[in-house]
Design a protein around this motif. Structure first.
Motif, short mmCIF file in Angstrom:
data_model
loop_
_atom_site.label_atom_id
_atom_site.label_comp_id
_atom_site.label_asym_id
_atom_site.label_seq_id
_atom_site.Cartn_x
_atom_site.Cartn_y
_atom_site.Cartn_z
N ILE A 194 0.84 -1.21 0.00
CA ILE A 194 0.00 0.00 0.00
C ILE A 194 0.87 1.26 0.00
O ILE A 194 0.62 2.21 -0.74
CB ILE A 194 -0.98 -0.02 1.20
CG1 ILE A 194 -2.02 -1.12 0.97
CG2 ILE A 194 -1.64 1.33 1.40
CD1 ILE A 194 -2.97 -1.35 2.12
N ILE B 82 -6.84 5.44 3.16
CA ILE B 82 -7.31 4.49 2.14
C ILE B 82 -8.74 4.07 2.42
O ILE B 82 -9.26 4.31 3.52
CB ILE B 82 -6.43 3.21 2.08
CG1 ILE B 82 -6.55 2.38 3.36
CG2 ILE B 82 -4.97 3.57 1.81
CD1 ILE B 82 -5.86 1.02 3.27
N VAL B 143 -6.04 6.15 -2.80
CA VAL B 143 -5.68 4.72 -2.84
C VAL B 143 -6.76 3.88 -2.17
O VAL B 143 -7.29 4.24 -1.11
CB VAL B 143 -4.32 4.48 -2.12
CG1 VAL B 143 -4.02 2.98 -1.97
CG2 VAL B 143 -3.19 5.16 -2.89
N GLY B 144 -7.09 2.75 -2.80
CA GLY B 144 -8.12 1.88 -2.23
C GLY B 144 -7.80 0.41 -2.44
O GLY B 144 -6.95 0.06 -3.28
#
Ligand SMILES: NC(=O)c1ccc[n+]([C@@H]2O[C@H](COP(=O)([O-])OP(=O)(O)OC[C@H]3O[C@@H](n4cnc5c(N)ncnc54)[C@H](O)[C@@H]3O)[C@@H](O)[C@H]2O)c1
Ligand SMILES: NC(=O)c1ccc[n+]([C@@H]2O[C@H](COP(=O)([O-])OP(=O)(O)OC[C@H]3O[C@@H](n4cnc5c(N)ncnc54)[C@H](O)[C@@H]3O)[C@@H](O)[C@H]2O)c1
Lengths: 207, 207
Positions: A194, B82, B143-144
């Motif tokens: 991430i 996220i 971001v995911g």
């Protein structure tokens, strides 16, 4: 002459070939394979010579033949039996994951310390972790997954390796290192994946 | 002059430096960092010159200074927000994972299509996936994580990217590719990791 990076390239060729086959291709050249995995055709030909696949620069290689030879070298023709230790969220997600079967990965059993999770009669049995060493020895399991909390991970690894496990995929957030010779640990680190996404997104913004 | 492989090396230097700092080190030389990540000292010095860290061959670099400069370049000084789409086994394992916070990763919300999983008042709210595009735009999430079944993955990706998501960690067993410019997808493939363990174990047996 076979080493880790060669083996991992052979695995990548195999995946590319399976994809090409599913798209209807019958032949492939070393530069196609090279492009697909990012090496020169010379590297591809050298890798194939190491595993005795005869060179064939003009006509290209037959995809089915390559798939068969590579599958043999990589030991893909027998099911790969694994165990999952820790059948909580991550462990049960892995036990339910349908894609493993397509890759020839078969979960022989799960193990847990929590009696409410033990289910010996389930499709994939979940057993008490006390039975794990005997199970590993009896069924000669060589690869396992650690999906227990961080506090249990080192001790679980010890039990697995002492019983004969040689390869471990570790989800617990402790960096496990194997002090036995002949034992490989891959620490899964989703934080890293991430974080890398953030860095690359930020980089893309700059450009 | 900053590119993807440089950025990923900078991230690796930062992790090594944080580890060295936790072990009590105060200074480091370019060959130490080079050894740690497998590049020559010249590459290390070139990387540092790209981000304007002054060369210091004789005395070595001060670790705190390097950590601060690298954290700035990598954008590590603000929390990384996220979202998690699909709060089943994998999704909820990620929402419970304590290590993300240590890396500065903060889960702003989870999303699901199943009303029994929606919990807007939870510590980390789980919302109906219908609210996802508005949420992404309002909180500028970049971001995911996709943790939905394979049948839902492509459509979910579409919704995320249209709303502004630029980086995706995908667990679903479909290879997602982003047709938008400026969108990165990392497909997690645990079958591959497990298969590689078998190949390397088999190789170790041969040697
Ligand atoms: N690597 C990553 O990126 C990442 C992401 C999420 C979670 N995790 C980690 O994965 C692990 C599992 O996460 P989870 O959400 O599934 O946790 P969980 O609490 O849902 O599951 C853990 C399971 O392990 C069992 N267990 C505990 N001690 C055991 C032992 N000695 N032997 C056998 N089983 C034992 C528990 O009974 C439980 O069923 C945790 O260590 C977590 O931190 C890692
Ligand atoms: N990449 C790997 O190695 C790996 C390993 C295990 C599982 N998986 C995959 O990860 C995914 C999640 O696995 P799991 O075991 O957590 O599944 P799960 O069934 O427990 O969870 C899926 C969740 O997604 C939700 N969902 C479905 N459609 C949705 C939509 N359109 N929008 C939002 N939420 C939606 C469901 O309600 C459910 O809560 C699956 O695709 C599975 O195949 C991948």
């Amino acid at each position: 002459n076979l080493n880790k990076s060669t083996i991992l390239r052979l695995a990548r060729y195999l995946r590319v070939l399976q994809k090409l086959k599913s798209l209807g291709f019958v032949k492939v050249f070393s530069n196609n394979l090279g492009d697909a995995i990012g090496v020169t055709p010379a590297v591809v030909r050298k890798d194939f010579s190491i595993i005795n696949i005869p060179g064939n620069k003009r006509g290209g290689y037959n995809i089915d033949t390559l798939i068969e030879l590579l599958s043999n070298v990589l030991g893909k023709n027998q099911p790969h039996e694994i165990i999952i230790v820790g059948c909580g969220r991550i462990g049960s997600a892995l036990m339910e994951y349908k894609e493993f079967a397509k890759e020839g990965i078969h979960i022989a059993a799960g193990f847990d310390v929590d009696p409410s999770k033990v289910e010996p009669k389930a499709g994939i049995p979940i057993l008490d972790v006390k039975e794990m060493p005997a199970f590993i020895k009896e069924y000669k399991i060589t690869v396992g997954v650690i999906a227990v909390p961080d506090t249990a991970a080192a001790q679980v690894m010890e039990q697995m390796v002492n019983a004969g496990i040689q390869g471990i995929l570790n989800f617990a957030p402790v960096e496990l290192k194997c002090n036995h010779k002949g034992c490989l640990i891959h620490n899964v680190n989703l934080s890293l994946e991430i974080e890398n996404l953030f860095y690359l997104v930020k980089l893309a913004d700059r450009l």
